[in-house]
Design an enzyme around this catalytic site. Structure first.
Site, PDB file in Angstrom:
ATOM      1  N   HIS A   1     -13.976  37.800  31.937  1.00 10.19           N
ATOM      2  CA  HIS A   1     -13.550  36.419  31.715  1.00 10.19           C
ATOM      3  C   HIS A   1     -13.235  36.134  30.246  1.00 10.19           C
ATOM      4  O   HIS A   1     -12.497  35.201  29.930  1.00 10.19           O
ATOM      5  CB  HIS A   1     -14.620  35.431  32.201  1.00 10.19           C
ATOM      6  N   TYR A   2     -13.778  36.946  29.333  1.00 12.43           N
ATOM      7  CA  TYR A   2     -13.524  36.704  27.912  1.00 12.43           C
ATOM      8  C   TYR A   2     -12.048  36.890  27.574  1.00 12.43           C
ATOM      9  O   TYR A   2     -11.508  36.228  26.684  1.00 12.43           O
ATOM     10  CB  TYR A   2     -14.388  37.653  27.073  1.00 12.43           C
TER      11      TYR A   2
ATOM     12  N   LYS B   1      -9.854  33.791  27.688  1.00  9.46           N
ATOM     13  CA  LYS B   1      -9.886  32.773  26.642  1.00  9.46           C
ATOM     14  C   LYS B   1      -8.526  32.694  25.949  1.00  9.46           C
ATOM     15  O   LYS B   1      -7.933  33.707  25.586  1.00  9.46           O
ATOM     16  CB  LYS B   1     -10.974  33.112  25.607  1.00  9.46           C
TER      17      LYS B   1
ATOM     18  N   GLU C   1     -25.500  34.448  19.563  1.00 11.92           N
ATOM     19  CA  GLU C   1     -25.982  33.281  20.296  1.00 11.92           C
ATOM     20  C   GLU C   1     -27.338  32.872  19.763  1.00 11.92           C
ATOM     21  O   GLU C   1     -28.162  33.739  19.420  1.00 11.92           O
ATOM     22  CB  GLU C   1     -26.071  33.575  21.796  1.00 11.92           C
TER      23      GLU C   1
ATOM     24  N   ASP D   1     -23.660  44.225  28.361  1.00 11.24           N
ATOM     25  CA  ASP D   1     -23.372  42.841  28.721  1.00 11.24           C
ATOM     26  C   ASP D   1     -22.275  42.231  27.853  1.00 11.24           C
ATOM     27  O   ASP D   1     -21.483  41.414  28.340  1.00 11.24           O
ATOM     28  CB  ASP D   1     -24.641  41.991  28.610  1.00 11.24           C
TER      29      ASP D   1
ATOM     30  N   HIS E   1     -16.555  42.471  26.450  1.00 12.77           N
ATOM     31  CA  HIS E   1     -15.963  41.386  25.662  1.00 12.77           C
ATOM     32  C   HIS E   1     -15.432  41.877  24.317  1.00 12.77           C
ATOM     33  O   HIS E   1     -14.257  41.687  23.978  1.00 12.77           O
ATOM     34  CB  HIS E   1     -17.002  40.291  25.392  1.00 12.77           C
TER      35      HIS E   1
ATOM     36  N   LYS F   1     -28.597  38.023  20.919  1.00 13.71           N
ATOM     37  CA  LYS F   1     -29.114  36.783  21.484  1.00 13.71           C
ATOM     38  C   LYS F   1     -30.294  36.280  20.665  1.00 13.71           C
ATOM     39  O   LYS F   1     -30.957  37.062  19.976  1.00 13.71           O
ATOM     40  CB  LYS F   1     -29.554  36.999  22.942  1.00 13.71           C
TER      41      LYS F   1
END
Length: 342
Positions: free
Chosen positions: A146-147, A150, A184, A203, A208, A294
């Site tokens: 999905h990245y 963008k 993040e 991940d 990405h 993260k």
């Protein structure tokens, strides 16, 4: 662009009423700058198209209920169905089997979109590929990151190849290094059990950030058609030199092992940084730094390109002066060209 006639139906195991579902969507819904004047009206119209059902991924009976609900929405008109599986890979096969058995479109097309990660290694990828092939033909399946969807990531191709200034500078003779950063300021947010199976490298980095690296460094495609872009991206990825353990720094934030779903003594990284090199004439010797983590101090996603010092920099003896290009990949595109002196 969505057609005038569409419906979006959420389907998950969690029990939610319609208002709760729509409230969750509103938290992440906004309008383009060009639509700000009519934003409230457009959001209202969109929200009215949303509905929700609860069910199990491996239950043909639950998907039969979904099928009946979709038929009511379709009102007898030929309507394609697109199933977007934002679920863990270990239930892809069960969900696809239930869709095929009970919920495919009767008088139009059916497509299935599966999100990354599509397996965690070659063996699990092959297993998932075979499971998908049991239920749907290849032209019915879309494996996506999905990245890449963008707008700012897609615009990197236009930025590079439609602007003479960048296309001429984009090579080892002019670029000192590149940094692709994804940070993040929050943890796994209830997804620790899933996250621990994959870690930050699988991940975030190998999908990405690797996709962003490919867009930044691939050669000019023959066209903007998907096949031509995929061809040059695949060629670029094959030219990345194999990574070794010494190319990485990994870590885990304090308190991660206490989160629900994380096994005792887990060594799954929640932070990773690595350096890559591309073995081709355009990029030989240029280091590419990828960073992802993260629960850090900041939340940001950006690309930073540092250019080499030119001969004109001799006018500034003893000072480190360089040209930088920076693009933020979150909350829209921001382009900065910075002349730095320190």
């Amino acid at each position: 662009m969505l057609p005038q006639r569409f419906h979006i139906v959420g389907y998950a195991r969690k029990q939610l009423d319609l208002e709760g579902w729509r409230s969750n969507i509103l938290l992440n819904l906004g309008c383009r700058v060009l639509d700000q004047k009519d934003c409230a009206t457009k959001m209202e119209e969109f929200i009215e198209r949303l509905s929700y059902m609860s069910g199990q991924y491996d239950s043909a009976a639950d998907f039969a209920k979904l099928d009946a609900y979709l038929e009511d929405l379709e009102d007898g008109q030929p309507t394609g169905r697109l199933f977007y599986l934002a679920i863990p890979p270990n239930v892809f096969g069960a969900a696809m089997g239930s869709i095929k058995a009970s919920a495919i479109a009767k008088n139009a097309w059916t497509r299935v979109v599966v999100e990354k990660p599509f397996g965690r290694d070659t063996e699990s990828y092959m297993e998932l590929r075979d499971q998908c092939a049991e239920h749907f033909q290849e032209e019915q399946l879309y494996r996506i990151d999905h990245y890449v969807g963008k707008e700012v990531v897609q615009n990197m191709v236009v930025l590079r190849f439609a602007n003479f200034i960048f296309e001429q500078l984009w090579c080892k003779e002019n670029i000192r290094d590149m940094h692709i950063i994804f940070e993040e300021n929050f943890g796994t947010e209830g997804r620790a059990g899933y996250f621990d199976q994959f870690g930050i490298i699988r991940d975030i980095m190998q999908n990405h950030l690797l996709q962003v690296l490919a867009y930044l460094t691939m050669e000019r495609p023959k066209s903007l058609h998907a096949a031509d872009i995929n061809r040059v991206k695949t060629k670029l990825l094959s030219e990345i030199m194999p990574l070794k353990a010494r190319d990485f720094v990994v870590g885990q934030y304090e308190g991660y092992r206490e989160e629900e779903g994380v096994p005792e003594g887990s060594v799954t990284p929640t932070f990773a940084a690595c350096v890559m090199y591309i073995n081709n004439q355009q990029w030989e010797g240029v280091p590419f730094f990828l960073t992802a983590g993260k629960n850090l101090h900041n939340r940001k996603a950006e690309v930073r390109v540092r250019f080499k010092k030119g001969h004109s920099m001799d006018f500034f003896p003893g000072e480190e002066v360089s040209l930088q290009y920076a693009t933020k990949m979150r909350f829209g595109m921001i382009l900065r060209v910075i002349l730095c002196a320190s």
